[in-house]
Write an enzyme that holds these catalytic residues in place. Structure first.
Site, PDB file in Angstrom:
ATOM      1  N   TYR A   1       0.748  -0.242  -4.766  1.00  0.00           N
ATOM      2  CA  TYR A   1      -0.322  -1.135  -5.225  1.00  0.00           C
ATOM      3  C   TYR A   1       0.192  -2.564  -5.428  1.00  0.00           C
ATOM      4  O   TYR A   1      -0.580  -3.486  -5.661  1.00  0.00           O
ATOM      5  CB  TYR A   1      -0.959  -0.643  -6.542  1.00  0.00           C
ATOM      6  CG  TYR A   1      -1.565   0.744  -6.513  1.00  0.00           C
ATOM      7  CD1 TYR A   1      -1.760   1.433  -5.316  1.00  0.00           C
ATOM      8  CD2 TYR A   1      -1.957   1.363  -7.685  1.00  0.00           C
ATOM      9  CE1 TYR A   1      -2.299   2.714  -5.309  1.00  0.00           C
ATOM     10  CE2 TYR A   1      -2.507   2.637  -7.686  1.00  0.00           C
ATOM     11  CZ  TYR A   1      -2.670   3.314  -6.491  1.00  0.00           C
ATOM     12  OH  TYR A   1      -3.217   4.573  -6.506  1.00  0.00           O
TER      13      TYR A   1
ATOM     14  N   HIS B   1       3.549  10.231  -3.851  1.00  0.00           N
ATOM     15  CA  HIS B   1       2.205   9.700  -3.572  1.00  0.00           C
ATOM     16  C   HIS B   1       1.375  10.616  -2.667  1.00  0.00           C
ATOM     17  O   HIS B   1       0.181  10.762  -2.862  1.00  0.00           O
ATOM     18  CB  HIS B   1       2.297   8.301  -2.980  1.00  0.00           C
ATOM     19  CG  HIS B   1       1.118   7.450  -3.299  1.00  0.00           C
ATOM     20  ND1 HIS B   1       1.210   6.173  -3.755  1.00  0.00           N
ATOM     21  CD2 HIS B   1      -0.212   7.704  -3.244  1.00  0.00           C
ATOM     22  CE1 HIS B   1      -0.014   5.682  -3.954  1.00  0.00           C
ATOM     23  NE2 HIS B   1      -0.888   6.596  -3.645  1.00  0.00           N
TER      24      HIS B   1
END
Ligand SMILES: NC(=O)c1ccc[n+]([C@@H]2O[C@H](COP(=O)([O-])OP(=O)(O)OC[C@H]3O[C@@H](n4cnc5c(N)ncnc54)[C@H](OP(=O)(O)O)[C@@H]3O)[C@@H](O)[C@H]2O)c1
Length: 279
Positions: A52, A109
């Site tokens: 991010y 992730h």
């Protein structure tokens, strides 16, 4: 008081606030501002990730809010390019450095066919042993890989963060998580805003004097599923937090469950080799 008396779920002895604040697609300045505001509103669980590109800003927002470290639950994630032994621990150390704190939870992730899962899980456990995170977990793991990872891991995998909202069933994965003494965290809990136009949800919302977003988040936490909605707006952050003063009936819950559809999935970033649970 840890987590300001809000509802939590306990997975393998680890207490996690059921409502969190997501930060995907928040630019650094926005992430800093919104994370600080979310904590002021009362959120005690913050979700970010290496990819991010806002871990440092999230850490600054946390510092700006001035809440005691142990009253917060902070999650970040290992990006898929860093799954080899050595690379993983390096990212874990750097992520903690950018956040300015040891995260509570470090997730893979999403699953990858290589390197072997055993290598990545061992490295994840090593990152924990070295003090770069308090706990470890997964994201986007279907049940088969979830079980495989749990069997390979010394430390408990305390959550599997997956897409979950009223338009997608996660019945199988929720049962798998319970069996493994883990938990499910719902990403895109508001189906990226699509719940706002859903007639059944709107009807239930009107009856409870709540919004479609509040009904959806309540539906998730009432299942014991962690929800991490994201917003760029202070007013919506406040709205999404105001879900602890009412309850949905069994009928309300069932009607929302019935909205799940085979084509309800929004994001599918898994390698072709991986298969989602059917239901
Ligand atoms: N592990 C993973 O692979 C993965 C993948 C995706 C997301 N995530 C995590 O999950 C978090 C949440 O998922 P998400 O960001 O995809 O989607 P989301 O939280 O379901 O939806 C966010 C969108 O909904 C709008 N919104 C927020 N509150 C609302 C409300 N009460 N009513 C109507 N619309 C509302 C927001 O717009 P405004 O900004 O205009 O309010 C934004 O466009 C992410 O931020 C990230 O932390 C993880």
């Amino acid at each position: 008081m840890p987590y300001a008396d809000q509802p939590t779920v306990t997975a393998s002895g680890v207490e996690i606030p059921l409502l969190g604040f997501g930060t995907w697609q928040l630019e650094p300045a926005e992430a800093r501002r919104m994370v600080a505001e979310a904590i002021r509103i009362g959120y005690r669980h913050i979700d970010t990730a290496f990819i991010y590109k806002n871990e440092e800003a999230v850490g600054q927002g946390i510092a700006d809010a001035g809440v005691a470290r142990d009253d917060l639950f902070v999650t970040t994630k290992i990006w898929v390019d860093n799954f080899h032994d050595g690379d993983l621990q390096k990212q874990a150390e750097e992520s903690a450095g950018r956040l300015g704190l040891t995260p509570d939870l470090l997730l893979l992730h999403w699953p990858k066919p290589s390197p072997p899962l055993a290598e990545t899980i061992k490295a994840l456990n090593d990152a924990r042993a070295q003090g770069f995170t308090r706990h470890i977990g997964l994201s986007n793991f279907p049940s088969a890989q979830f079980r495989e990872a749990a069997a390979l891991s010394d430390a408990p995998l305390v959550t599997n963060q997956v897409e979950y909202h009223p338009f997608l069933s996660q019945k199988t994965l929720i049962a798998t998580a319970a069996e493994l003494r883990s938990s499910i965290t719902a990403w895109s809990p508001l189906a990226q805003g699509k719940i706002a136009d859903e007639p059944v949800i709107l009807e239930i919302a009107e009856r409870h004097g709540k919004t479609a977003g509040q009904i959806t988040l309540r539906w998730l936490i009432q299942q014991g599923v962690i929800a991490i909605p994201r917003t760029t707006k202070e007013g919506r952050a406040r709205e999404n937090f105001d879900i602890f003063d009412f309850a949905l009936s069994d009928d309300d819950m069932a009607r929302i469950h019935a909205l799940a559809a085979p084509d309800g999935r929004i994001g599918d970033w898994l390698d072709a080799a991986f298969q989602w649970d059917r239901d």
